[in-house]
Design a protein around this motif. Structure first.
Motif, mmCIF file in Angstrom:
data_model
loop_
_atom_site.group_PDB
_atom_site.id
_atom_site.type_symbol
_atom_site.label_atom_id
_atom_site.label_comp_id
_atom_site.label_asym_id
_atom_site.label_seq_id
_atom_site.Cartn_x
_atom_site.Cartn_y
_atom_site.Cartn_z
ATOM 1 N N GLU A 267 33.283 14.260 40.957
ATOM 2 C CA GLU A 267 32.129 15.146 41.154
ATOM 3 C C GLU A 267 31.001 14.412 41.886
ATOM 4 O OE1 GLU A 267 29.178 17.998 38.435
ATOM 5 O OE2 GLU A 267 30.156 16.255 37.545
ATOM 6 N N ILE A 268 30.750 13.175 41.464
ATOM 7 C CA ILE A 268 29.705 12.371 42.104
ATOM 8 C C ILE A 268 30.127 11.985 43.526
ATOM 9 C CG2 ILE A 268 28.434 10.184 41.994
ATOM 10 C CD1 ILE A 268 27.626 12.186 39.815
ATOM 11 N N ILE A 269 31.382 11.572 43.658
ATOM 12 C CA ILE A 269 31.867 11.130 44.973
ATOM 13 C C ILE A 269 31.790 12.272 45.986
ATOM 14 C CG2 ILE A 269 33.919 10.271 46.211
ATOM 15 C CD1 ILE A 269 34.619 8.758 43.560
ATOM 16 N N ASP A 270 31.999 13.493 45.522
ATOM 17 C CA ASP A 270 31.856 14.643 46.425
ATOM 18 C C ASP A 270 30.413 14.810 46.900
ATOM 19 O OD1 ASP A 270 34.513 15.268 46.357
ATOM 20 O OD2 ASP A 270 34.338 16.814 44.815
ATOM 21 N N LEU A 271 29.462 14.335 46.101
ATOM 22 C CA LEU A 271 28.043 14.551 46.418
ATOM 23 C C LEU A 271 27.418 13.455 47.284
ATOM 24 C CD1 LEU A 271 26.803 15.748 42.894
ATOM 25 C CD2 LEU A 271 26.904 17.148 44.974
ATOM 26 N N VAL A 272 27.964 12.237 47.224
ATOM 27 C CA VAL A 272 27.324 11.122 47.948
ATOM 28 C C VAL A 272 27.522 11.285 49.452
ATOM 29 C CG1 VAL A 272 27.518 9.478 46.033
ATOM 30 C CG2 VAL A 272 29.376 9.625 47.735
ATOM 31 N N PRO A 273 26.686 10.608 50.265
ATOM 32 C CA PRO A 273 26.848 10.703 51.720
ATOM 33 C C PRO A 273 28.160 10.060 52.180
ATOM 34 C CG PRO A 273 24.760 9.621 51.131
ATOM 35 C CD PRO A 273 25.563 9.739 49.888
ATOM 36 N N HIS A 274 28.583 10.434 53.363
ATOM 37 C CA HIS A 274 29.754 9.841 54.004
ATOM 38 C C HIS A 274 29.607 8.315 54.041
ATOM 39 C CE1 HIS A 274 33.164 9.484 56.614
ATOM 40 N NE2 HIS A 274 32.462 9.054 57.651
ATOM 41 N N ARG A 275 30.687 7.615 53.723
ATOM 42 C CA ARG A 275 30.724 6.142 53.726
ATOM 43 C C ARG A 275 29.833 5.511 52.654
ATOM 44 N NH1 ARG A 275 29.941 5.620 59.612
ATOM 45 N NH2 ARG A 275 31.967 5.790 60.629
ATOM 46 N N SER A 276 29.585 6.205 51.571
ATOM 47 C CA SER A 276 28.786 5.638 50.487
ATOM 48 C C SER A 276 29.527 4.464 49.844
ATOM 49 C CB SER A 276 28.493 6.717 49.450
ATOM 50 O OG SER A 276 27.640 6.232 48.435
ATOM 51 N N ARG A 277 28.772 3.643 49.129
ATOM 52 C CA ARG A 277 29.310 2.438 48.494
ATOM 53 C C ARG A 277 28.995 2.479 46.999
ATOM 54 N NH1 ARG A 277 26.595 2.679 52.830
ATOM 55 N NH2 ARG A 277 27.385 1.765 54.741
ATOM 56 N N VAL A 278 29.801 1.791 46.211
ATOM 57 C CA VAL A 278 29.523 1.756 44.776
ATOM 58 C C VAL A 278 29.771 0.347 44.232
ATOM 59 C CG1 VAL A 278 31.863 2.523 44.158
ATOM 60 C CG2 VAL A 278 29.985 2.823 42.521
ATOM 61 N N ILE A 279 28.909 -0.070 43.318
ATOM 62 C CA ILE A 279 29.045 -1.369 42.658
ATOM 63 C C ILE A 279 28.948 -1.142 41.156
ATOM 64 C CG2 ILE A 279 27.920 -3.614 42.282
ATOM 65 C CD1 ILE A 279 26.951 -3.394 45.246
ATOM 66 N N ASN A 280 29.890 -1.709 40.410
ATOM 67 C CA ASN A 280 29.869 -1.560 38.954
ATOM 68 C C ASN A 280 29.829 -2.920 38.277
ATOM 69 O OD1 ASN A 280 30.005 -0.634 36.339
ATOM 70 N ND2 ASN A 280 32.166 -0.025 36.423
ATOM 71 N N VAL A 281 28.713 -3.169 37.573
ATOM 72 C CA VAL A 281 28.591 -4.398 36.786
ATOM 73 C C VAL A 281 28.338 -4.067 35.319
ATOM 74 C CG1 VAL A 281 27.794 -5.834 38.682
ATOM 75 C CG2 VAL A 281 26.110 -4.569 37.318
ATOM 76 N N GLY A 282 28.516 -2.772 34.972
ATOM 77 C CA GLY A 282 28.289 -2.362 33.589
ATOM 78 C C GLY A 282 29.548 -2.569 32.769
ATOM 79 N N ARG A 283 30.271 -1.476 32.550
ATOM 80 C CA ARG A 283 31.559 -1.560 31.870
ATOM 81 C C ARG A 283 32.586 -0.796 32.693
ATOM 82 N NH1 ARG A 283 30.144 -5.273 29.799
ATOM 83 N NH2 ARG A 283 29.920 -5.884 27.618
ATOM 84 N N GLY A 284 33.832 -1.236 32.616
ATOM 85 C CA GLY A 284 34.881 -0.634 33.434
ATOM 86 C C GLY A 284 35.059 0.849 33.201
ATOM 87 N N THR A 285 34.770 1.285 31.984
ATOM 88 C CA THR A 285 34.983 2.690 31.633
ATOM 89 C C THR A 285 34.038 3.645 32.358
ATOM 90 O OG1 THR A 285 33.514 2.259 29.763
ATOM 91 C CG2 THR A 285 35.886 2.238 29.324
ATOM 92 N N ILE A 286 32.956 3.117 32.941
ATOM 93 C CA ILE A 286 31.966 3.984 33.594
ATOM 94 C C ILE A 286 32.528 4.620 34.863
ATOM 95 C CG2 ILE A 286 29.670 4.021 34.651
ATOM 96 C CD1 ILE A 286 28.990 1.570 32.907
ATOM 97 N N VAL A 287 33.438 3.897 35.520
ATOM 98 C CA VAL A 287 34.015 4.381 36.773
ATOM 99 C C VAL A 287 35.407 4.952 36.519
ATOM 100 C CG1 VAL A 287 34.984 3.630 38.994
ATOM 101 C CG2 VAL A 287 32.721 2.820 38.272
#
Lengths: 365, 365
Positions: A267-287
């Motif tokens: 749902e979020i990935i559909d909303l972000v701009p083209h070529r968006s990036r993501v970084i996760n340093v919280g917990r693996g379950t968040i993504v």
């Protein structure tokens, strides 16, 4: 009088002056958990007089955490358990409380370090330095590498760079990985930092320093005084969903709870701009890693930087194979300084409670 | 009236609106240099009416630069040469002046980008993220990698990580690469930035944001007003030699001149603290690579981050083999934004001189 006994599950830094002081005050028992059976036996036997337990990050996880049966086997002499972790899972907080044993966690003393890791992933997310270096170590020639990569393409399906030409004689500036992937500056791009406590605000400070526009997502908005104290402008969003449409970069810096589970998903990935990036340093379950991989394959996402994983300590083979992903083995706060500061913090909890009859620094139960 | 002809040596971004505008005003001849002989012929033939030359970064380097014989062959119609480079070597500045042809360089429009590259190298220099990632991509297991690397050692002679144990079952925090190499935070450590113009000050801003103490070396000290405008404290040194004893990290951001040649050498390496780090984004000639390698082998230096090389475009095999070195293929300012901004700047020089009879933006001869 014999010194009070303290059980160490996992190693502190024994070279610290603070540990030398501690050793003069306490009898330190350094113990390695081999099996639950042996542990239960030892708690009734050679460990039956300990007054405190110092638990390193791993703690009792090898035997499934401080489960009910282990808590019941803890000796009556035990006053407190102090853990190097921030998180409480696996530390039997409530069961300990029922037995009158105090539990202490350790606040994140490595916030600066985690923020540095995010900065590293961010620079990779725009500049793809690792892709350039890996090719450069093979070619041994600056212009060849830039030329080969400029005429290359990134296969979205596999995330691998495919060299299309062996002709590397043309000059290339190094500002493209093939036609489809531009190398961009983070300057002027939008970062959305999700989770804005001590770590999130330090992440924002760094991303601001490289010229990014900062938005943050947090349950409760900071007061205007708190926002002003950041010394750079920030924009508040009540949810990631609302912030997603502007997010050239999403940084996830949240604890792993039922609320944050699966937060970054299709749902979020559909909303972000083209070529968006993501970084996760919280917990693996968040993504949601399946959705993440689908986003990379479709080209909607151009990069993922991960320090934590859905099935940690394992990481999916498909992620490992991709060059548009940067993977670090959960080392966000892993520095000597943080290791030592955390050790010292835990030792102080024990001294505070046992020697000085105080409440300790960070009781959680 | 036919449009004035402009010769392009190297490609601009033809998709830019500014280029479309330019194409309506000028006849653009996109030319690829194949040999000096052909070039000399063409300058007398099909290129004999050009009024301006747009030269990309590489420019005339494939035929040894704008040498005397080429300059003599340039048509009388030629008014200016505008180069994408900052540096003037290979652009025949004086010879052009003698013929009344104006030369324009392009100021560094990529200062933010170069500073980002330095930040990347700095984070690697303290945290060794690449070493962790390379092992992690093999092990596929966060704790295994941290455990393997914690019991590993870095062979100073080769710069390679040697795994000493196949037992990776023990928990490890990830704060060491073996006994001899601690993973440290840059927070509170001292950076010495050598060269403090538009790039150097942007480097300092970033290193300050990750908590480093900033010293700078520059021929002339900034005024106290200029220092105050940085918004963070800096310490001035008149020479690298004087600053070296405090330098946990040396960042070289200088042009390649006879004065800067060999600036970072054995004498400096003898003065820096144990395990000091060095990053070079200036010119390869600034660092004595033999001395650098000796410093790494002896353990005096713990890291080198290089974007430029003594024998560029080639890089020494010994550097390539080392894991305590991070190598980028001279891509400090290589982004689409900088490529485009530079193109536009050069096009404006031509429009300014030819269409509007002005002096242009950055004449150098």
């Amino acid at each position: 009088m014999s010194k009070p006994q303290v059980l160490f599950i996992g190693e502190p830094n024994r070279d610290l002056p603070e540990f030398h002081e501690f050793s003069a005050q306490f009898e330190c028992i350094h113990y390695k958990i081999t099996s639950k059976e042996t542990l239960l036996e030892d708690l009734q036997g050679k460990l039956s007089k300990v007054v405190a337990i110092y638990g390193s990050w791993l703690g009792f996880h090898p035997v499934g955490g401080l489960t009910e049966d282990i808590v019941q086997a803890l000796p009556d002499s035990l006053k407190l358990v102090t853990s190097c972790s921030v998180g409480l899972d696996g530390w039997g907080s409530e069961q300990l409380a029922k037995r009158g044993i105090k539990l202490y966690n350790c606040p994140s003393l490595g916030a600066e370090q985690v923020a540095d890791l995010v900065l590293y992933h961010t620079l990779q997310s725009f500049r793809y330095f690792k892709v350039f270096e890996d090719n450069f170590r093979e070619s041994g020639h600056t212009v060849k590498t830039r030329s080969l990569l400029q005429s290359a393409s990134l296969d979205k399906q596999t995330g691998k760079v495919v060299l299309n030409s062996t002709d590397s004689s043309d000059y290339a500036f190094g500002h493209r990985l093939g036609d489809s992937l531009p190398i961009l500056t983070p300057f002027g791009k939008n970062a959305v930092v999700v989770g804005f406590g001590s770590i999130g605000s330090r992440i924002a400070k760094r991303l601001h320093a490289i010229g990014m526009n900062i938005s943050y997502v947090k349950r409760t908005r900071l007061s205007s005084e708190q926002e002003a104290q950041l010394l750079f402008p920030v924009k508040y969003y009540a949810s990631l969903k609302e912030a997603a449409p502007v997010a050239d970069l999403v940084v996830l810096s949240l604890p792993g709870t039922s609320e944050t589970e699966n937060l970054y998903n299709k749902e979020i990935i559909d909303l972000v701009p083209h070529r968006s990036r993501v970084i996760n340093v919280g917990r693996g379950t968040i993504v949601n890693e399946d959705d993440l991989l689908a986003g990379l394959r479709s080209g909607k996402l151009s990069f993922a930087g991960l320090d934590v994983y859905a099935k940690e300590p394992a990481v999916s083979r498909e992620l490992i194979e991709r060059q548009d992903v940067i993977l670090t083995p959960h080392i966000g706060s892993s520095t000597v300084e943080n290791f030592n500061d955390t050790s010292i913090f835990c030792l102080r909890n024990i001294q505070d409670v046992i020697l000085y009859g105080k409440e300790g620094l960070s009781r959680v139960n």
